[in-house]
Design a protein around this motif. Structure first.
Motif, PDB file in Angstrom:
ATOM      1  N   ARG A 209       1.560   6.732  -7.056  1.00  0.00           N
ATOM      2  CA  ARG A 209       0.509   7.656  -7.518  1.00  0.00           C
ATOM      3  C   ARG A 209       0.977   9.102  -7.386  1.00  0.00           C
ATOM      4  O   ARG A 209       0.705   9.927  -8.269  1.00  0.00           O
ATOM      5  N   LEU A 210       1.667   9.426  -6.309  1.00  0.00           N
ATOM      6  CA  LEU A 210       2.187  10.784  -6.140  1.00  0.00           C
ATOM      7  C   LEU A 210       3.268  11.093  -7.173  1.00  0.00           C
ATOM      8  O   LEU A 210       3.310  12.189  -7.734  1.00  0.00           O
TER       9      LEU A 210
ATOM     10  N   GLY B 195       0.781   4.261  -2.894  1.00  0.00           N
ATOM     11  CA  GLY B 195       0.649   5.690  -2.618  1.00  0.00           C
ATOM     12  C   GLY B 195       1.819   6.494  -3.152  1.00  0.00           C
ATOM     13  O   GLY B 195       1.633   7.575  -3.735  1.00  0.00           O
TER      14      GLY B 195
ATOM     15  N   ASP C   7       0.822  -1.208   0.000  1.00  0.00           N
ATOM     16  CA  ASP C   7       0.000   0.000   0.000  1.00  0.00           C
ATOM     17  C   ASP C   7       0.857   1.259   0.000  1.00  0.00           C
ATOM     18  O   ASP C   7       0.508   2.267  -0.626  1.00  0.00           O
ATOM     19  N   ALA C   8       1.990   1.217   0.688  1.00  0.00           N
ATOM     20  CA  ALA C   8       2.890   2.369   0.681  1.00  0.00           C
ATOM     21  C   ALA C   8       3.464   2.586  -0.719  1.00  0.00           C
ATOM     22  O   ALA C   8       3.588   3.731  -1.182  1.00  0.00           O
TER      23      ALA C   8
ATOM     24  N   THR D 105      -2.795   1.141  -9.893  1.00  0.00           N
ATOM     25  CA  THR D 105      -3.552   0.393  -8.901  1.00  0.00           C
ATOM     26  C   THR D 105      -2.777  -0.863  -8.547  1.00  0.00           C
ATOM     27  O   THR D 105      -1.645  -1.059  -8.992  1.00  0.00           O
TER      28      THR D 105
END
Length: 308
Positions: free
Chosen positions: A206-207, A203, A199-200, A216
């Motif tokens: 995406r940034l 994130g 999950d990290a 995804t």
């Protein structure tokens, strides 16, 4: 994506007590289980059991839905060539959205004869930008390239999938204007990191990449799926429904992993599997039991019980 198997959704136990998974589906907002016009279901970790089988109960539920006039769409991260797992069960249904929305495929031809109806590709320039930006943000990331018919990877990319790559080369070479498979559109880039939390990593990616691509994940490991801007299961499903005159309120969707979140948020009725990722549980309007307990079939049976 599941390592040592298809590159798609994987089962992950949610961080919630088992007692909170109800034995029958109940809409979280209190709405009744009305029969939809279209059912959109993920495959791995959702419609399929962990052994990749489609249970007899699920086969019967899908057939009953179609007999009741409900269209069925398989919506998955898998490439079209990995859809044989459901091809023998398509009956009248058999439309599939593959590659997290990158392609719409007609499965009626059977294994090896799937027909592409729509392709929403990732432009090579966007793909190169995404790879470069993510290399800077997360050193150690390795890549593979998924096309309509081809699969290419970097030498350091681990053996996560069941097929031998067509080409071994750095991503920058694979994605060059004269790189491998220039005669085929790119459906998505796979990005793997051996150390980061999944999950990290999502994130962070995406940034770093921003609006150049959609990112995804559906694997329990740090394996990301990079598609074209605005390409997702939800956006392609919305296009297909618009072509059929089906409103989002008339769609019921099922999923278990982060690549299902947009679709579950978009659909009028949506169900997180008992084995779903916490983000999926938060996004869905309802819950059902786990994939190994035929959670999709359970909901369909309840819906059809309301058909007079």
């Amino acid at each position: 994506m599941r390592e040592n198997g298809p590159v798609t959704s994987a089962t992950r136990k949610p961080d919630v007590p088992a007692s909170s998974v109800l034995p029958t589906p109940v809409a979280r907002r209190g709405a009744p289980l009305a029969p939809p016009r279209l059912i959109a279901t993920d495959l791995d970790g959702t419609l399929l059991r962990d052994d990749k089988s489609v249970s007899p109960r699920t086969v019967a539920a899908l057939a009953a839905a179609e007999e009741a006039g409900i269209e069925v769409f398989f919506v998955t991260g898998r490439p079209a060539r990995w859809m044989d797992v459901v091809s023998e069960h398509v009956h009248g249904h058999g439309m599939a959205i593959c590659g997290n929305g990158a392609a719409v495929v007609d499965l009626h031809g059977g294994p090896g004869a799937h027909r592409f109806l729509k392709v929403r590709d990732l432009a090579r320039e966007n793909a190169r930008d995404a790879v470069g930006l993510l290399r800077d943000a997360a050193p150690g990331t390795v890549y593979a390239v998924e096309q309509t018919y081809g699969f290419h990877q970097e030498p350091a990319y681990p053996k996560l999938h069941r097929e031998i790559p067509d080409t071994l080369a750095p991503a920058e070479e694979l994605l060059a204007a004269d790189g491998a498979g220039t005669d085929q559109p790119i459906l998505k880039i796979l990005a793997y990191h051996p150390e980061l939390d999944p999950d990290a990593f999502l994130g962070l990616a995406r940034l770093a990449v921003g609006e150049r691509a959609t990112i995804t994940r559906s694997s329990p490991s740090a394996l990301l799926e990079i598609s074209g801007p605005d390409v997702s299961k939800a956006s392609t499903l919305a296009l297909c429904c618009a072509e059929r005159g089906i409103a989002r309120e008339q769609v019921a969707a099922f999923g278990d992993m982060p690549n299902d979140v947009e679709m579950l948020t978009w659909a009028g009725q949506s169900f997180a599997m008992g084995n779903a990722h916490p983000a999926v549980i938060a996004a869905a309007s309802g819950r059902t039991v786990a994939n190994n307990e035929d959670g999709v079939a359970v909901v369909i049976e309840h819906m059809l019980a309301r058909v007079v």
